[in-house]
Design a protein around this motif. Sequence first.
Motif, short mmCIF file in Angstrom:
data_model
loop_
_atom_site.label_atom_id
_atom_site.label_comp_id
_atom_site.label_asym_id
_atom_site.label_seq_id
_atom_site.Cartn_x
_atom_site.Cartn_y
_atom_site.Cartn_z
N GLN A 1 0.81 -1.35 0.01
CA GLN A 1 0.04 0.08 0.10
C GLN A 1 0.98 1.16 -0.02
N GLU A 2 2.03 1.31 0.87
CA GLU A 2 2.70 2.49 0.99
C GLU A 2 3.39 2.61 -0.42
N ARG A 3 3.77 1.51 -1.23
CA ARG A 3 4.41 1.62 -2.30
C ARG A 3 3.51 2.01 -3.59
N GLN A 4 2.10 1.88 -3.31
CA GLN A 4 1.22 2.01 -4.40
C GLN A 4 0.86 3.59 -4.15
N VAL A 5 1.01 4.04 -2.91
CA VAL A 5 0.60 5.47 -2.59
C VAL A 5 1.88 6.28 -3.00
N SER A 6 3.03 5.59 -3.06
CA SER A 6 4.42 6.42 -3.33
C SER A 6 4.11 6.46 -4.83
N THR A 7 3.96 5.37 -5.40
CA THR A 7 3.98 5.32 -6.89
C THR A 7 3.01 6.34 -7.46
N GLN A 8 1.79 6.42 -6.94
CA GLN A 8 0.52 7.35 -7.35
C GLN A 8 1.18 8.82 -7.08
N THR A 9 1.81 9.11 -6.02
CA THR A 9 2.17 10.39 -5.41
C THR A 9 3.23 10.86 -6.76
N GLU A 10 4.25 9.94 -6.96
CA GLU A 10 5.00 10.07 -7.84
C GLU A 10 4.67 10.44 -9.30
N GLN A 11 3.80 9.74 -9.59
CA GLN A 11 3.16 9.72 -10.93
C GLN A 11 2.44 11.04 -11.09
N TRP A 12 1.58 11.50 -9.88
CA TRP A 12 0.83 12.90 -9.91
C TRP A 12 2.04 13.72 -10.09
N GLU A 13 3.16 13.91 -9.34
CA GLU A 13 4.08 14.71 -9.19
C GLU A 13 4.68 15.21 -10.70
N TRP A 14 5.14 13.99 -11.11
CA TRP A 14 5.59 14.00 -12.51
C TRP A 14 4.67 14.52 -13.70
N ALA A 15 3.22 14.23 -13.48
CA ALA A 15 2.27 14.49 -14.30
C ALA A 15 2.19 16.01 -14.13
N TYR A 16 2.10 16.49 -13.21
CA TYR A 16 1.93 17.97 -12.82
C TYR A 16 3.26 18.75 -13.39
N ALA A 17 4.48 18.19 -13.09
CA ALA A 17 5.44 18.80 -13.68
C ALA A 17 5.62 19.12 -14.97
N VAL A 18 5.17 17.88 -15.72
CA VAL A 18 4.89 17.75 -17.31
C VAL A 18 4.30 18.93 -17.78
N THR A 19 2.94 18.80 -17.22
CA THR A 19 1.96 19.75 -17.69
C THR A 19 2.32 21.14 -17.51
N THR A 20 2.73 21.29 -16.21
CA THR A 20 3.14 22.86 -16.03
C THR A 20 4.33 23.48 -16.70
N SER A 21 5.42 22.51 -17.14
CA SER A 21 6.50 22.87 -17.65
C SER A 21 5.92 23.41 -19.24
N ALA A 22 5.04 22.36 -19.67
CA ALA A 22 4.35 22.48 -21.02
C ALA A 22 3.45 23.70 -21.29
N ARG A 23 2.91 23.95 -20.18
CA ARG A 23 1.85 25.36 -20.07
C ARG A 23 2.94 26.60 -20.11
N GLU A 24 4.15 26.46 -19.31
CA GLU A 24 5.04 27.44 -19.26
C GLU A 24 5.59 27.79 -20.69
N LEU A 25 6.00 26.38 -21.34
CA LEU A 25 6.51 26.50 -22.83
C LEU A 25 5.45 27.21 -23.72
N VAL A 26 4.28 26.83 -23.80
CA VAL A 26 3.04 27.50 -24.37
C VAL A 26 3.14 28.88 -24.30
N ASP A 27 3.02 29.22 -22.96
CA ASP A 27 2.97 30.76 -22.57
C ASP A 27 4.13 31.48 -23.15
#
Length: 239
Positions: free
Chosen positions: A87-113
Amino acid sequence: MSWEQLVTWIAAGLAIVAVGIAGWQLWLARREARAAVQRTEAMRRLVAAAEAHAEQSTKAAHNARAQAERAWEQIKLAQAQLEEARQERQVSTQTEQWEWAYAVTTSARELVDSSQELIRTAMDGQVAPHYRVAADRHYRQTAQRWQETVIKAVARTSPALETQQQIVRFVDVHHRLHGQLGVLLRAVETDTLAEGDALSRQVLGLRQELNSVHRQMQRTISASLSTPDTPTQQIAQAK
């Protein structure tokens, strides 16, 4: 010898024989008694040995049961620890996935802007050259951060094939826009850019296409994450 004496000797002989028989029977009875005592003692020893063996077997069974109970408790503890780690691994993986997804979409948004701001400053004849230079520098820094972020995100999270395809589409459109931006800046520097010419239309068309693929990439990344009730719901709305 008279008849009386003969009867007396016969009686004496019979008495001796009777005494001998009685003695023999007494000896036999004693021997049988000793054999019975020996059998009884042997039986007693056998019973004692059986009782001792039964007691040892009972103790061994008790020890085996206690060991089995301890082993079962250890198994249940190991299972609980394994489930907790999973469960800890699953939560950690989900958290890491969200963090990287947020980083990708945020950096892409900054690139577009930043690319839109560079296009605006390049096409606006009233903008001072140093503002255009600053916009170009900011755009290139943002493009470098986007490239580093997406490489790390793909390596760390191994996104789904559809997500990879959307990222590749975004990268492809950006590369084409990046090349046109270089041409646009040189045209502005040499004062050869005309309003509504083919270069301007291409740049504006690529700008719209970049916006479109960016929105699609955001939706795909958000949908690919495994926990819908996490803040990933907000990724598609990140601006």
